[in-house]
Design an enzyme around this catalytic site. Structure first.
Site, PDB file in Angstrom:
ATOM      1  N   TYR A  49       0.827  -1.205   0.000  1.00 63.24           N
ATOM      2  CA  TYR A  49       0.000   0.000   0.000  1.00 63.24           C
ATOM      3  C   TYR A  49       0.863   1.257   0.000  1.00 63.24           C
ATOM      4  CZ  TYR A  49      -4.131   2.802   1.206  1.00 63.24           C
ATOM      5  OH  TYR A  49      -5.166   3.701   1.205  1.00 63.24           O
ATOM      6  N   HIS A  50       0.538   2.191  -0.894  1.00 67.00           N
ATOM      7  CA  HIS A  50       1.253   3.456  -1.076  1.00 67.00           C
ATOM      8  C   HIS A  50       2.617   3.273  -1.733  1.00 67.00           C
ATOM      9  CE1 HIS A  50      -1.235   5.748   2.210  1.00 67.00           C
ATOM     10  NE2 HIS A  50      -1.895   5.589   1.070  1.00 67.00           N
ATOM     11  N   HIS A  58      -1.123   5.339  -5.563  1.00 66.15           N
ATOM     12  CA  HIS A  58      -2.230   4.453  -5.197  1.00 66.15           C
ATOM     13  C   HIS A  58      -2.632   3.523  -6.346  1.00 66.15           C
ATOM     14  CE1 HIS A  58      -2.464   7.565  -2.088  1.00 66.15           C
ATOM     15  NE2 HIS A  58      -3.061   6.651  -1.349  1.00 66.15           N
TER      16      HIS A  58
END
EC number: 1.1.3.9
Length: 680
Positions: free
Chosen positions: A536-537, A622
């Site tokens: 994530y990210h 993202h």
């Protein structure tokens, strides 16, 4: 603009405090390998700290009372410090060299700055080297710049057997001549497997002062521009108006930093698009109505107009006329149906498109609208249209004239049935001439949801027509969500990172083995794995030299999953059959650096070439990169090493903006790209 250091001091009250492992009785503690002062703000290497019992350490300079061994004595209150005195202080670079006495499978290093409240000697730019004999050091396994504060710093890198480790302090964080270290540790992996030939290679690591949750390639310089939020390690509780950025220059290896306040915009979780003039348009996020414009030619941030609707986690896409379309984004700015709007670079205005309804593209996320309008897979296409390929099962055509409109394009399905929603999956236009889009991975819900191996090829026709959709190969080898991808000059797609079950801010169930999809063979191929979690990210971008920049993950404040770094992946097309870097063809001349759609370009090369392609400069956050797309070119040999080609005449295929021109020889080795600006 404030420098990072001053901003770090401003935020010192909210920075995490390093955790101290209690000492054994006796005062100074054990010099053994357990990490003595683990920061809660960065991710340590996967593995364990190596025992320091028998180490021998040397340094280029030391002050009396602050000798080299003070950095391995297990006491955070002591530290090594380079010499200072009346006769002049030796200037950096300064070196700290460790002889571990035995060969270890080394995969990282930690460095705790001095903890006495004094900043003298804090390390800024640095390099990490490994050696088997203490004489031959080769190139750095990691380099970059650490954030200027007192928390533990890490350099994570690909595992290599080594006996010697060297940390070189190239600069001091405040420009002073000293270097100091309170504690240093070296990490070992549980095992080592040499990279297999023919499957690309990972490394080196680039240490960064921020967690890069968003990024773009600066088209006029080739630098990688990255940003986090108002903090280098967190986004929550933002006061607004501040974004911390970093830039990495591939030509020098230097990481620089900047704090952006001029646009009064915390640019975390934005939409990003490069408009038709080549400016990078960053919208919404923590400051949900704001727009910031980055101009690469002047290296400047410029305030843009507020959007009509406050948004966060929206996607945006550049259209055939150079305007930017955006839709969705209920993560911030309120939870309601956020229909489309369009940004005009010429008038610097946003215009609402009330009939470009968001409802048809919503997923069935269990968290509802807050998640179901996030991260749309958008592609600017012909006649001002925008195609929405996902992540919802439903696909749609959006129209941007007047009040806008939307028309169903059917569902993403194949002979295997209708595909489920694929939130946080990826979509890449690998052949814009033929309208080919590869989609893959994702999960039915944004979080706490199992990822899929599904992959599809979508072929676009004219706007409003139903695209052809087929299953790609047998799908991915590995189920992934929160992964990233880039299209490569040869038309293949590189896919890396992700989790088997999507849980934001956790490094659980990571996928370390990347894949490459080769469309001519309709096949996914495994590549050499890396050893740093990217979930994530995280972000990926194609560099102008044909390598892949892959970094980030986390941005969760006081957690152990902040990844302040990036890695370079070198695809196998840059190696010869002996495993050495191949000789590249070179573009020695281009007839123009700016061309209208439909125009012709003549180039000269230093050797014979067989293929060429244009790839639009990318932006990423993202899991979304709506800017990248590839145009395969048809070459005409003008004799010798002179070639010409025509840019597609439809600006929905050849979007206005900056593109990378690659040429390839008969072995498939690509050149370093030349930058071409396409205009309407």
């Amino acid at each position: 603009m404030k420098h990072f250091l001053s901003l770090a001091l401003c935020f010192s009250s909210i920075n995490a405090v390093a955790v101290t492992v209690p000492h054994k009785s006796g005062g100074t503690g054990s010099p053994e390998g357990s990490l003595q002062f683990l920061s809660l703000r960065a991710s340590a290497p996967i593995g364990s700290a190596i025992s320091r019992n028998n180490w021998a350490v040397t340094c280029d300079s030391a002050q009396s009372g602050n000798e080299c061994n003070k950095a391995i004595d297990g006491n955070k209150d002591t530290f090594w410090h380079t010499f200072y005195g009346a006769n002049g202080d030796p200037k950096p670079p300064h070196t700290y060299t460790i002889d571990m006495k035995t060969t270890q499978n080394v995969n990282g290093l930690s460095m705790l700055p001095r903890q006495d409240g004094n900043q003298n000697g804090w390390i800024g730019r640095h390099e990490v080297y490994l050696s088997s004999d203490g004489t031959n050091w080769g190139s750095p396994v990691a380099s970059g710049s650490w954030f200027a504060d007192s928390t533990t710093k890490y350099s994570n890198f690909e595992t290599r057997p080594a006996r010697y480790v060297r940390l070189v302090a190239v600069t001091e964080a405040n420009g002073q001549p000293w270097t100091s270290i309170a504690e240093i540790n070296v990490f070992q992996a549980s095992s080592y497997t040499a990279p297999q030939p023919g499957l690309g290679r990972w490394g080196p690591t680039i240490d960064l002062p921020i967690v890069p949750a968003a990024a773009a390639i600066e088209p006029t310089s080739g630098r990688v521009l990255m940003w986090s939020s108002y903090r280098n390690d967190a986004f929550g509780g933002s006061p607004g108006g501040i974004t911390l950025t970093s830039s990495w220059d591939p030509s020098t290896g230097i990481v620089s930093d900047r704090t952006v306040t001029v646009t009064k915009h915390d640019m975390f979780c934005p939409g990003i698009s490069m408009d038709g003039n080549g400016q990078i348009v960053v919208t919404g996020g923590n400051d949900a109505k704001k727009t910031s414009l980055y101009d690469s030619s002047s290296d400047s941030w410029i305030p843009g107009p507020d959007m009509q609707v406050a948004r966060g986690y929206q996607s945006s896409a550049t259209m055939s006329d150079g305007r930017v379309f955006t839709i969705g984004g209920s993560w911030s700015g309120g939870v309601f149906e956020k229909n489309g709007e369009v940004y005009s670079p010429s008038s610097k205005t946003w215009t609402s498109l009330p009939n470009a309804k968001v409802n048809p593209m919503l997923t069935a996320d269990k968290q509802g609208l807050y998640r179901s309008d996030n991260h749309a897979w958008l592609f600017g296409w012909k006649k001002g249209s925008v195609f929405q390929a996902g992540p919802s099962t439903a696909m749609n055509w959006y129209y941007t004239s007047g009040s806008g409109d939307v028309k169903s394009a059917g569902k993403r399905q194949s002979n295997r049935g209708v595909a489920p929603d694929a939130m946080c999956g990826n979509a890449v236009m690998y052949d814009a001439v033929k309208g080919k889009i590869l989609t893959f991975g994702g999960s039915p819900d944004y979080q706490d949801s199992d990822a899929t191996t599904n992959a599809h090829i979508i072929t676009l026709g004219e706007p409003g027509t139903s695209p052809n959709t087929v299953f790609a190969s047998n799908g991915l080898y590995f189920a992934r969500t929160f992964h990233t991808s880039v299209v490569l000059p040869d038309g293949s797609t590189f896919i890396t990172g992700g989790q088997r079950r999507g849980i934001p801010f956790e490094d659980s169930t990571p996928v370390f083995t990347p894949e490459i999809y080769v469309p001519e063979q309709d096949t996914f191929y495994k590549q050499n794995p890396n050893s740093i979690v990217r979930v994530y990210h995280s972000i990926s971008l194609l560099l102008p030299d044909g390598r892949v920049f892959n970094g980030g993950g986390g941005l969760c404040g006081d957690c152990t999953t902040n990844h302040f770094d990036a890695q370079i992946f070198t695809p196998n097309y840059l190696y010869n059959s002996n495993g050495n870097l191949a000789t590249r063809p070179k573009i020695t001349r281009t007839s123009t650096q700016s061309v209208k759609v439909g125009g012709r370009i003549t180039i000269s090369t230093d050797s014979s070439i067989t293929k060429a392609s244009l790839i639009r400069y990318g932006t990423a956050t993202h899991t979304v990169n709506t800017d990248q797309r590839r145009i395969p070119l048809t070459l005409t040999n003008n004799g010798g090493n002179s070639y010409s080609f025509q840019v597609p005449s439809d600006s929905g295929v050849a979007l206005p903006g900056y593109w990378m021109l690659f040429v390839m020889n008969s072995a498939g080795v690509p050149s370093v790209a030349s930058t071409i600006r396409v205009t309407q």
